[in-house]
Scaffold this active site. Sequence first.
Site, PDB file in Angstrom:
ATOM      1  N   ALA A  59      -6.858  -1.841  -3.096  1.00  0.00           N
ATOM      2  CA  ALA A  59      -5.572  -1.580  -2.452  1.00  0.00           C
ATOM      3  C   ALA A  59      -4.638  -0.757  -3.340  1.00  0.00           C
ATOM      4  CB  ALA A  59      -4.910  -2.899  -2.088  1.00  0.00           C
ATOM      5  N   PHE A  60      -4.784  -0.906  -4.637  1.00  0.00           N
ATOM      6  CA  PHE A  60      -3.907  -0.182  -5.560  1.00  0.00           C
ATOM      7  C   PHE A  60      -4.101   1.327  -5.423  1.00  0.00           C
ATOM      8  CE2 PHE A  60      -2.338   1.061  -9.839  1.00  0.00           C
ATOM      9  CZ  PHE A  60      -1.137   0.371  -9.818  1.00  0.00           C
ATOM     10  N   GLU A  61      -5.283   1.739  -5.001  1.00  0.00           N
ATOM     11  CA  GLU A  61      -5.593   3.180  -4.850  1.00  0.00           C
ATOM     12  C   GLU A  61      -5.161   3.723  -3.482  1.00  0.00           C
ATOM     13  OE1 GLU A  61      -7.972   1.006  -6.366  1.00  0.00           O
ATOM     14  OE2 GLU A  61      -7.195   1.794  -8.258  1.00  0.00           O
ATOM     15  N   ALA A  83      -7.513  -5.595   1.947  1.00  0.00           N
ATOM     16  CA  ALA A  83      -7.183  -7.022   1.940  1.00  0.00           C
ATOM     17  C   ALA A  83      -6.928  -7.450   0.510  1.00  0.00           C
ATOM     18  CB  ALA A  83      -8.333  -7.827   2.543  1.00  0.00           C
ATOM     19  N   ILE A  85      -6.041 -10.738  -1.665  1.00  0.00           N
ATOM     20  CA  ILE A  85      -6.050 -12.204  -1.537  1.00  0.00           C
ATOM     21  C   ILE A  85      -5.562 -12.816  -2.843  1.00  0.00           C
ATOM     22  CG2 ILE A  85      -7.482 -14.239  -1.056  1.00  0.00           C
ATOM     23  CD1 ILE A  85      -9.297 -12.323   0.616  1.00  0.00           C
ATOM     24  N   THR A  89      -3.349 -15.472 -10.862  1.00  0.00           N
ATOM     25  CA  THR A  89      -2.406 -14.727 -11.708  1.00  0.00           C
ATOM     26  C   THR A  89      -1.475 -13.892 -10.824  1.00  0.00           C
ATOM     27  OG1 THR A  89      -3.725 -12.709 -11.826  1.00  0.00           O
ATOM     28  CG2 THR A  89      -4.300 -14.469 -13.385  1.00  0.00           C
ATOM     29  N   HIS A  91      -1.338 -10.848 -10.475  1.00  0.00           N
ATOM     30  CA  HIS A  91      -1.968  -9.569 -10.121  1.00  0.00           C
ATOM     31  C   HIS A  91      -1.709  -9.211  -8.658  1.00  0.00           C
ATOM     32  CE1 HIS A  91      -4.953  -6.397 -10.843  1.00  0.00           C
ATOM     33  NE2 HIS A  91      -5.489  -6.687  -9.678  1.00  0.00           N
ATOM     34  N   ARG A 130      -7.188 -12.940  10.358  1.00  0.00           N
ATOM     35  CA  ARG A 130      -6.553 -11.655  10.717  1.00  0.00           C
ATOM     36  C   ARG A 130      -7.559 -10.506  10.827  1.00  0.00           C
ATOM     37  NH1 ARG A 130      -3.537 -15.179   8.706  1.00  0.00           N
ATOM     38  NH2 ARG A 130      -1.315 -15.301   9.159  1.00  0.00           N
TER      39      ARG A 130
HETATM   40  N1  INI Z   1      -7.769  -4.961  -4.738  1.00  0.00           N
HETATM   41  C1  INI Z   1      -7.794  -5.321  -3.440  1.00  0.00           C
HETATM   42  O1  INI Z   1      -7.912  -4.438  -2.570  1.00  0.00           O
HETATM   43  N2  INI Z   1      -7.701  -6.617  -3.076  1.00  0.00           N
HETATM   44  C2  INI Z   1      -7.565  -7.620  -4.000  1.00  0.00           C
HETATM   45  O2  INI Z   1      -7.491  -8.826  -3.599  1.00  0.00           O
HETATM   46  C3  INI Z   1      -7.535  -7.279  -5.367  1.00  0.00           C
HETATM   47  N3  INI Z   1      -7.412  -8.310  -6.365  1.00  0.00           N
HETATM   48  O3  INI Z   1      -7.206  -9.477  -6.013  1.00  0.00           O
HETATM   49  O4  INI Z   1      -7.498  -8.049  -7.568  1.00  0.00           O
HETATM   50  C4  INI Z   1      -7.638  -5.918  -5.719  1.00  0.00           C
HETATM   51  N4  INI Z   1      -7.611  -5.528  -7.023  1.00  0.00           N
HETATM   52  C5  INI Z   1      -8.098  -4.227  -7.444  1.00  0.00           C
HETATM   53  C6  INI Z   1      -7.021  -3.173  -7.407  1.00  0.00           C
HETATM   54  O5  INI Z   1      -6.640  -2.850  -6.081  1.00  0.00           O
HETATM   55  C7  INI Z   1      -7.523  -1.889  -8.090  1.00  0.00           C
HETATM   56  O6  INI Z   1      -8.605  -1.348  -7.368  1.00  0.00           O
HETATM   57  C8  INI Z   1      -7.948  -2.128  -9.532  1.00  0.00           C
HETATM   58  O7  INI Z   1      -6.919  -2.747 -10.258  1.00  0.00           O
HETATM   59  C9  INI Z   1      -8.324  -0.790 -10.230  1.00  0.00           C
HETATM   60  O8  INI Z   1      -7.227   0.118 -10.222  1.00  0.00           O
END
Ligand code: INI
Length: 156
Positions: A59-61, A83, A85, A89, A91, A130
């Site tokens: 999701a971060f990307e 998604a 979850i 932590t 994060h 969902r």
């Molecule tokens: N990315 C998700 O899409 N969902 C998650 O639940 C998640 N958790 O829980 O860590 C998650 N982490 C990865 C993040 O989106 C990046 O891809 C990663 O940090 C690399 O940049």
Amino acid sequence: MSTPTVIAGQMDAKGLRIAIVATRFNDFIVDRLVGGAVDFLERHGLDTANLTIVRIPGAFELPLVCRKLAASRTYDGIVALGAVIRGATPHFDYVCAEASKGIAQTMLEHETPVGFGLLTCDSIDQAIERAGSKAGNKGVEAAAAMLETIRVLEQL
Ligand code: INI
């Protein structure tokens, strides 16, 4: 007596070019969102040849990839699916905040509708609910919102 001018979007995807961006993280959930979004768009007239699906790590990307797609001016709309979850932590909070803020910024900067189909759940059960069960399918909802917004923007 005068009547208001009402502007509303037709739910017709004919002739549109759409990109779906979907995370690999939690793919057992996200694949259900993708399936829902594709099914919705095809049933509303989208030509499959005009649909691009981009798989990304997490999701971060989402903001970066949505932004790049929007800047290309190749797509009328984008559906962002993922998604997050909650774990043990903080994060979760960072990923959710950056993903939602970045997607909203992308829409405003490029005036490209992005359907926000990122689940932000406290548990796997909430995510399952969902992704095509008790609480519907948020991939479908995101695709529908994007489509309606595309058709509204055309009239403004
Ligand atoms: N990315 C998700 O899409 N969902 C998650 O639940 C998640 N958790 O829980 O860590 C998650 N982490 C990865 C993040 O989106 C990046 O891809 C990663 O940090 C690399 O940049």
